[in-house]
Design a protein around this motif. Sequence first.
Motif, PDB file in Angstrom:
ATOM      1  N   VAL A 191      -7.399   4.964 -17.883  1.00  0.00           N
ATOM      2  CA  VAL A 191      -6.765   6.191 -17.658  1.00  0.00           C
ATOM      3  C   VAL A 191      -7.626   7.123 -16.250  1.00  0.00           C
ATOM      4  CG1 VAL A 191      -6.087   8.785 -18.350  1.00  0.00           C
ATOM      5  CG2 VAL A 191      -5.393   6.388 -19.397  1.00  0.00           C
ATOM      6  N   ILE A 212      -7.964   5.295 -12.740  1.00  0.00           N
ATOM      7  CA  ILE A 212      -7.190   6.352 -12.541  1.00  0.00           C
ATOM      8  C   ILE A 212      -6.831   7.555 -11.702  1.00  0.00           C
ATOM      9  CG2 ILE A 212      -4.252   6.668 -12.383  1.00  0.00           C
ATOM     10  CD1 ILE A 212      -4.044   3.544 -13.609  1.00  0.00           C
ATOM     11  N   TYR A 226      -6.854   9.396  -8.548  1.00  0.00           N
ATOM     12  CA  TYR A 226      -5.950  10.454  -8.212  1.00  0.00           C
ATOM     13  C   TYR A 226      -6.859  11.982  -7.726  1.00  0.00           C
ATOM     14  CZ  TYR A 226      -2.195  14.074  -9.077  1.00  0.00           C
ATOM     15  OH  TYR A 226      -0.891  15.572  -8.882  1.00  0.00           O
ATOM     16  N   LEU A 234       0.176  -2.811 -10.072  1.00  0.00           N
ATOM     17  CA  LEU A 234       0.458  -2.088 -10.675  1.00  0.00           C
ATOM     18  C   LEU A 234      -0.837  -0.556 -10.641  1.00  0.00           C
ATOM     19  CD1 LEU A 234       0.675  -3.605 -13.785  1.00  0.00           C
ATOM     20  CD2 LEU A 234       2.090  -3.289 -12.986  1.00  0.00           C
ATOM     21  N   TRP A 235      -1.672  -0.698 -10.509  1.00  0.00           N
ATOM     22  CA  TRP A 235      -2.102   0.354 -10.418  1.00  0.00           C
ATOM     23  C   TRP A 235      -1.925   0.937  -9.391  1.00  0.00           C
ATOM     24  CZ3 TRP A 235      -7.938   1.761 -11.248  1.00  0.00           C
ATOM     25  CH2 TRP A 235      -8.192   1.482 -12.481  1.00  0.00           C
ATOM     26  N   THR A 283       1.645   2.923 -10.225  1.00  0.00           N
ATOM     27  CA  THR A 283       0.486   4.255 -11.167  1.00  0.00           C
ATOM     28  C   THR A 283       0.474   5.407  -9.698  1.00  0.00           C
ATOM     29  OG1 THR A 283       0.439   2.627 -12.782  1.00  0.00           O
ATOM     30  CG2 THR A 283      -0.482   5.250 -12.786  1.00  0.00           C
ATOM     31  N   ALA A 330       3.347   7.010  -7.802  1.00  0.00           N
ATOM     32  CA  ALA A 330       4.125   7.920  -8.075  1.00  0.00           C
ATOM     33  C   ALA A 330       3.881   8.883  -8.006  1.00  0.00           C
ATOM     34  CB  ALA A 330       4.255   6.811  -9.470  1.00  0.00           C
ATOM     35  N   LEU A 331       2.500   8.972  -8.623  1.00  0.00           N
ATOM     36  CA  LEU A 331       1.598  10.707  -8.292  1.00  0.00           C
ATOM     37  C   LEU A 331       1.264  11.433  -6.901  1.00  0.00           C
ATOM     38  CD1 LEU A 331      -1.335   9.095 -11.021  1.00  0.00           C
ATOM     39  CD2 LEU A 331       0.531  10.949 -11.373  1.00  0.00           C
TER      40      LEU A 331
END
Lengths: 271, 328
Positions: free
Chosen positions: A41, A44, A48, A130-131, A134, A137-138
Amino acid sequence: MSPDRSTTAPARSTALGTGTLLKAIGTKTYVLRKRYLFNTVTQIAIIYVLFLMVWFGGKAVAPTAIADNLAGITVGFFVWVMAVRAYRALSQDLINEAQWGTLEQLYLTPFGFGRVLAVKTVVNVAESFLWGATILALLLVTTSQSLYVDVVSVVPLVALSLASAAGVGFVLGGLTLLYKRIENVFTLVQFLFVAFIAAPVEQYPLLKLLPLSLGTDLLGSVMGDGLRLWELPALDLGLLVVKATLYLVVGYVVLQRCQYRARVRGALGHY
Amino acid sequence: MTDSDPAIAVENLTKTYTERDGETVTAVDDVSLEVERGTVVGVLGPNGAGKTTAIKSILGLVVPSSGTVRVDGVDVSENPAEAYRSVGAVLEGARNVYWRLTVRENLEFFSRLHGHDSPADDRAHEEYVRTLNFEDKLDELVNDLSRGMKQKTALACTFARRTPILFLDEPTLGLDVETSRDLRRQLRELVETEDRTVVLSSHDMDTVQQLCDRVVVMNEGEIVADESVEDLIDLFRTQSYRLTVAGELSDSTRELLAERFQASDWERLDGEVEFEVLLEHGDQLYDCMDVLRDAGVTPASVRALDPDLEEAFVRIIERERAAMEGPA
């Protein structure tokens, strides 16, 4: 009844056997990501935050440019995250395995070391998806923008784009086996990937030969302009396939050559 | 591959390295070796003797400079993947397993790495840890286990690959005496139960003496002895004697005894002198007696010494070093 502990020859290296190998590597990756979820997490979150810095920083300095190129920036960042993860994962895996003292155990498999690394790459690319998803989406939530995410068009383009990154990963993985401490090169390649992604391929068609450049451009057309895969120029799609294959094959050959040289030096498991 | 093929056949294996200063170092020098199926072979040698390089060269983890290696009849350099169907290894100085996975997860991973993935395999894994007496740790992270347990995990994972041939490089290295003894017993049980061919390198003579049918001694990259454990000990059994003589021995007599019969370990006890001699052959005992008689002393007792494997090993290495240094 006592369990069967006989020393039987393992399954032939058929597709079924490769499935077992995929299960071995995939399960291990999943278990480790789940066990060290906080670490996953955090990674990621760092990516971000990096995007937020680019986005807010860009808006402060050149708001019009950012607004005009928002889709391009988002798609570019999405590809960059996946590409860096896909290429670096293999090299980092090799470093970790050497440090953990398990690399030589991976070599001693009837599947062959090359197949082990190929399956590791498949798992890494899948994880990169997958990363990427994710992060995407963010990004979409943060920037309140919408992109066309036609899975049938996006997935093949991402896969072909990442194939060239994986090819670069094979080369760096090979160099890692041979020269060990090359982390500085990893950082350099990350920056090069930014340049490749942003390369003006429409103006300079030769730049399409670089890793990620053409794939990102086509993804921009699909995700930004809403084109479908079959609406893209056939020549570009063909070039993307050829490029992906070439990068993978050349990378794999370099990797195998490097692991042979490392074994000649007696340094396969060293770090 | 046929059953008549030896499990391992090594022919003229040589590995040389070129160091940074351009100097060439021969780590393994023209080694030839055959290991029959179902035998346990120990590889002994002082540090730097080339044991690990030899084992890694046999396994293909190091590319030999010359020579051939066949495992289960398959040439390792030509077809490594096929050869690895038959081989598993615990390597010295490496962790060999993933410390961030549990024992069970490691067993599953390495078993799958050899193509085994069935409920029967899972039951076999539990049986391995039960034999190695740490079944209560099956679901613990390897990182949290003691060094002995970690080593047991590495062994269990190698067994879980279910290969007929195993290479165990220093499997008891760094373990305390008790753990090492337990592990030896458990290893013997596993080897006997499953009839595997094992090549085992160790500094621990007890491990080699108890587990191995045959011993290969390496020095300076070469094989300098290749015998059964019993024959290796027998080689020195009748050649080492402890003599007790009544009276004093002059310095010149001592020097002569040392020079001709490697007399050593002198002790003086109530008008008697005790010392050991190491003879090249049995007849030399009479020559030794003649020297004592000429010196005017009478041998009070002569006792043949029974060396253990460690003593045999030390003498072989001393003999080799003396031979390399040449006559004074």
